[in-house]
Design a protein around this motif. Structure first.
Motif, short mmCIF file in Angstrom:
data_model
loop_
_atom_site.label_atom_id
_atom_site.label_comp_id
_atom_site.label_asym_id
_atom_site.label_seq_id
_atom_site.Cartn_x
_atom_site.Cartn_y
_atom_site.Cartn_z
N SER A 1 0.83 -1.20 0.00
CA SER A 1 0.00 0.00 0.00
C SER A 1 0.87 1.26 0.00
CB SER A 1 -0.97 0.00 1.18
OG SER A 1 -0.28 -0.07 2.40
N HIS A 2 2.10 1.18 0.58
CA HIS A 2 2.99 2.33 0.51
C HIS A 2 3.48 2.56 -0.90
CE1 HIS A 2 3.45 4.22 4.32
NE2 HIS A 2 3.56 3.07 4.96
N GLU B 1 0.76 8.84 5.66
CA GLU B 1 1.93 9.64 5.31
C GLU B 1 1.70 11.10 5.68
OE1 GLU B 1 4.68 8.55 3.21
OE2 GLU B 1 5.55 10.47 2.60
N ILE B 2 0.51 11.60 5.40
CA ILE B 2 0.19 13.00 5.69
C ILE B 2 0.26 13.24 7.20
CG2 ILE B 2 -1.68 14.70 5.67
CD1 ILE B 2 -2.42 13.52 2.88
N GLN C 1 -1.70 6.88 2.16
CA GLN C 1 -1.61 8.31 1.89
C GLN C 1 -1.97 9.11 3.13
OE1 GLN C 1 -4.10 9.58 -1.32
NE2 GLN C 1 -2.94 11.45 -1.63
N ARG C 2 -3.07 8.72 3.75
CA ARG C 2 -3.52 9.42 4.96
C ARG C 2 -2.46 9.32 6.05
NH1 ARG C 2 -8.27 6.98 3.75
NH2 ARG C 2 -8.04 5.37 5.35
N TYR D 1 0.72 4.05 -2.67
CA TYR D 1 0.45 5.37 -2.07
C TYR D 1 -1.01 5.77 -2.31
CZ TYR D 1 1.21 10.12 -0.49
OH TYR D 1 1.14 11.28 0.21
N TRP D 2 -1.87 4.99 -1.72
CA TRP D 2 -3.29 5.21 -1.97
C TRP D 2 -4.05 4.92 -0.68
CZ3 TRP D 2 -7.59 1.76 -2.33
CH2 TRP D 2 -8.75 2.37 -2.86
#
Lengths: 274, 654
Positions: A133-134, A145-146, A142-143, A137-138
């Motif tokens: 999933s990394h 990472e932010i 993504q959440r 990046y979806w």
């Protein structure tokens, strides 16, 4: 606030942090490499929220002591009790998962990566998404990472390194690299922070800045700090308690004032006539 | 002034703010970079926040006519505090944030400050330090709570809490603030700006809403500013230029101001924002150019060749193209290509791709520097003004740019010259008074209502104003010829290795000068030459550095020789100072102007040594560090002679 915010009492507001119970207790630690005895029967403890300094001449075993605390070295004898639990064989990554973070005597950053990316690596332990999933990046990745980036930005703001955010670490002066290393350690939101000579090789102004940051970290986030330092002025100013090692043995332990007046410590530092 | 419907006259800043909140609530009013992201506040949000701060202040007991000190970097909440203070009919007083506590004490005492809004712990500490000297200080409100946890003083309060208090107040008495705004009049004092104190103690310049609004309105019409402009607010809030550009003009035109993340990130922030309207003192343009040049030196040879070739093209025709003058088709083609390959990318790196209008002022700008920016297509212009005139007297009109003039009188402004060459101005933007200084007010405004600027200058054949020097600084050498120190110093400073210069000569036989090297430029030069040095003082005293500086001095001498008025002012002897002139040591004002009298006292021995013909001189200088500690620098300074040239008039006679 970002880290394990500790509820400060009224007395804390009146000045000074509230020093809590013993969180790390080292009992009769001995460590040897073959025939070389690095540490001999050393005991001392670290209380919550305090700044604890380890000092001693070169080769006294300070860095070995730090390496014992975060599991790089396994002492042949002695017990380590962390948060009330006796520690068994432990690897460094386990230390990280127990909220212990550290910086190194010789800077250990990724020189070719930007300051931001270096600090992001400090969040590694907190990342939960899988590799796939990394890569994609979806969604959750993504959440996540932010969210991590936000924490990292808070650390950047705290240590005032906004202007070098995107600069490759290798291009920075030494004093700033040290600060980036501290930032990476802080990004892991540690409860126990180990600093190996955070001020070595710095000029006076950089030392002052670093002192202020160490005090701020301790004050704002309540982080317990164990540090090794050679600059006596700095140690005596910022630490709550000091333990003194010499040739792998403990020769002094107490508040800066007590240590300063300890004849054995004076002898170790200034030398005596034999 | 009134808007189209004629319901409310937009003649005070609070009314302008409420007007924008009504007319363009969704347009961005302010941006600030925080935690790495640009946060935007639209006009409606700004108005809401200002309301909250104003009501909070009122709750604390802030009354009409009270002064509010505002100290800190350019933060949206500090700008809001200024507006909030004006809503209540109070007078904001901005202080230079890098001033030491003692300097602040003077202003706080002079303005009898009861309320202060400050940025952070650093400023709070300064307030607490000088508290015994300003016992009337009742409330200190801080913006950033970091590190403030252990402060127990009852006069301290966080801006968040103040706003919360204000919101409750506003809910309970919704018409209170509107009533206060309605009471405001255009003749009320809107702000007090302290002069930098080049001569004597700083004076508080009281400016009315009307004055700043007309100055802003004039500038808006002159450069056709719209509500779509973006400006970067990074110069000290206490400086009249920032108040005009980032506050008054933004309020009048309704455009967006952008606050950088921190002092060190201004360059990156500039690039991210890409302002359309930009203001900077010459030293910033100079710093940028130096950086570009240094980086070009290190670039590969293809890039270097390309850069130098197209800069040559730009020098030839860039400024003419910008001014809309006729240029040959070949040059146009070359320039177009240059724009594609060099100027465009360069402007992008500088963050100047979108600039429509850029101004510089505050000091003279070097002709080469000025030409460089104009030649790559940046519409850089000069303006002239003082704190007392809302920084608004002369502006250079588009297409009529002269390197050595400051342009034509701005709309609504009347400029006249006194018999001694002093520039006199009149218009709606003049100060109302100096605070509590009727004597100074009377001295500076003559019987006919003209403000005496104290600058000497003249109009050229096209009606452009040229400034020579401060009228009072213009002195005479013993042979009776004119000595204009600033004029000489500026010529020296245009040389890239010289940062500051101080010229002496009034009442003397000849002219001498102190020089400050530019550490970055000279350091880089030394590095390329493989010159070893241990620090500023050591570098400054290297014989080869003296050679380098002497070259510059002699070039200036050659230029001076060409001017019949100035040829006697050629520099005979000079020395390079062992320390940088610094505002913290009182040698420069906060706006980096040389404090001549102070320097001649402090370095008296050096001046004597210059005139007594000595070869070197030992000196001890006390210095103050940023944290307030004091130290001492000692050095033995070399003194050298410079070649002088016969004046053109003398050559012709011979």
């Amino acid at each position: 606030m970002m880290m394990n915010e500790v509820a400060q009492t009224e007395s804390a507001a009146a000045g000074g942090r509230r020093i809590g119970d013993v969180i790390l207790d080292l009992q009769n630690i001995s460590l040897s490499f073959g025939g070389v005895k690095a540490l001999t029967n050393i005991s001392f403890n670290v209380r919550e929220h305090e700044i604890r300094a380890i000092i001693g001449p070169n080769g006294a075993g300070k860095s070995s002591m730090l390496n014992v605390i975060n599991g790089v070295y396994h002492p042949q004898e002695g017990r380590i009790v962390f948060h009330g639990e006796e520690r068994k064989e432990m690897e460094p990554y386990m230390a990280a998962s127990q909220n212990i973070a550290r910086t190194f005597q010789n800077i250990a950053l990724f020189k070719g990566m930007s300051v931001l990316d270096n600090i992001m690596t400090g969040r590694h332990m907190k990342m939960n998404c899988g590799l796939l999933s990394h890569v994609l990046y979806w969604g959750k990745a993504q959440r996540e990472e932010i969210e991590h980036r936000k924490k990292v930005e808070e650390v950047i703001d705290f240590l005032e390194i906004q202007s070098i955010r995107k600069t490759p670490v290798g291009r920075l002066p030494y004093g700033l690299q040290k600060r980036v290393e501290l930032a990476r350690a802080l990004a892991a939101e540690p409860s126990l922070l180990l600093l190996d000579e955070p001020m070595a090789g710095m000029n006076v102004e950089e030392k002052q800045d670093m002192c202020r940051f160490i005090l701020d970290v301790n004050d704002q986030f309540g982080t317990t700090i164990v540090l090794i330092e050679h600059d006596m002025g700095v140690v005596m100013d910022i630490s709550d308690r000091v333990v003194v090692l010499d040739y792998g043995k403990k020769i002094g332990d107490g508040t800066p004032d007590e240590v300063k007046s300890n004849p054995e410590v004076i002898a170790a530092y200034l030398g005596t006539a034999h | 002034m009134s808007d189209a419907t004629g319901q409310t006259a937009l003649d005070t800043f609070p009314r302008l703010l409420m007007h924008h909140a009504r007319v363009r609530p969704e347009r961005p009013a302010m941006r600030e970079k925080e935690y790495g992201i640009w946060q935007t506040y639209n006009w409606a949000e700004v108005a809401e926040n200002v309301r909250a701060i104003a009501c909070g202040l009122a709750q604390l007991g802030f009354k009409r006519g009270d002064r509010l000190a505002v100290i800190g970097d350019n933060r949206p909440r500090l700008y809001w505090s200024v507006a909030a203070c004006q809503c209540l009919g109070g007078i904001p007083v901005m202080l230079y944030q890098d001033a030491v506590a003692q300097e602040m004490a003077y202003v706080l005492q002079d303005a009898e400050i009861r309320f202060a809004v400050v940025e952070d712990q650093e400023q709070v500490d300064k307030m607490l330090e000088i508290l015994p000297e300003v016992p009337f200080l009742e409330h200190v409100v801080y913006d950033d709570p970091r590190g403030m946890r252990h402060y127990t003083q009852t006069l301290l309060m966080g801006l968040d809490e103040l706003q919360e208090m204000g919101r409750i107040h506003d809910r309970n008495q919704g018409d209170f603030l509107d009533g206060e705004i309605a009471k405001g009049a255009t003749d009320d004092i809107s702000v007090m700006l302290y002069t930098s104190g080049t001569t004597g103690k700083p004076k508080g310049v009281c400016q009315t809403h009307g004055a700043f609004i007309s100055a802003a309105q004039g500038g808006k019409e002159f450069d056709r500013l719209t509500d779509r402009e973006d400006i970067l607010s990074y110069l000290p809030m206490a400086w009249v230029g920032d108040h005009l550009f980032s506050f008054a003009q933004a309020m009048v035109a309704g455009f967006t101001i952008n606050c950088p993340e921190s002092g060190e990130t201004v360059m990156t922030d500039l690039r991210e924002i890409g302002p359309t309207y930009y203001f900077a003192p010459p030293r910033i343009f100079e710093g940028l150019l130096t950086q570009v040049m240094i980086r070009m030196e290190d670039a590969g040879w293809i890039k270097r060749k390309l850069f130098h070739h197209f800069m040559e093209v730009a020098r030839r025709c860039g400024a003419e193209i910008l001014d809309g003058k006729p240029v040959s088709a070949g040059d146009r083609l070359q320039y177009w290509l240059g724009n594609l390959l060099v100027y465009g990318p360069l402007k992008n790196v500088l963050g100047m791709s979108r600039i429509r209008v850029a101004y510089t002022a505050g000091a003279a700008i070097g002709p080469d520097l000025f030409r460089f920016y104009r030649s790559i297509g940046i519409n850089l212009k000069q303006l002239y003004g003082q704190t007392e005139t809302c920084a608004y007297v002369c502006l250079q009109p588009d297409g009529q740019i002269k390197l050595d003039s400051v342009g034509k009188p701005a709309p609504y402004v009347e400029v006249r010259l006194a018999d001694n060459g002093e520039i006199l101005v009149k218009g709606p933007m003049l100060l109302k008074a100096y605070y509590k200084r009727p004597d100074a007010t009377a001295e500076s405004i003559n019987a006919e209502g003209y403000f005496m600027t104290g600058d000497a200058g003249f109009f050229d054949e096209d009606g452009h104003l040229k400034i020579i020097d401060r009228a009072k600084d213009v002195g005479k050498l013993t042979d009776g010829s004119m000595f204009a120190p600033n004029y000489i110093e500026n010529k020296l400073k245009f040389f890239q290795h010289i940062k500051e210069a101080v010229a002496f000569g009034n009442g003397r036989d000849f002219v001498t000068a102190f020089i400050n090297i530019d550490l970055e430029a000279v350091g880089n030069w030394a590095e390329r030459k493989g010159l070893a040095y241990s620090g500023y003082t050591d570098l400054a005293q290297q014989p080869t550095v003296y050679e380098l500086i002497r070259e510059g001095v002699e070039k200036v001498n050659a230029e001076l020789a060409a001017d019949p008025m100035m040829s006697a002012s050629q520099i005979r002897r000079f020395l390079v100072l062992h320390k940088e002139l610094d505002a913290d040591d009182g040698e420069l004002t906060r706006t980096r102007k040389v404090r001549r009298n102070f320097i001649s006292e402090r370095y008296g021995v050096l001046i004597d040594a210059l005139y007594e013909g000595r070869k070197e001189q030992y000196i001890e200088t006390p210095v103050k560090y940023e944290d307030g500690r004091e130290g001492k620098i000692t050095a033995t300074l070399r003194i050298e002679e410079a070649k002088t040239f016969p004046s053109r008039a003398a050559r012709q006679a011979a």
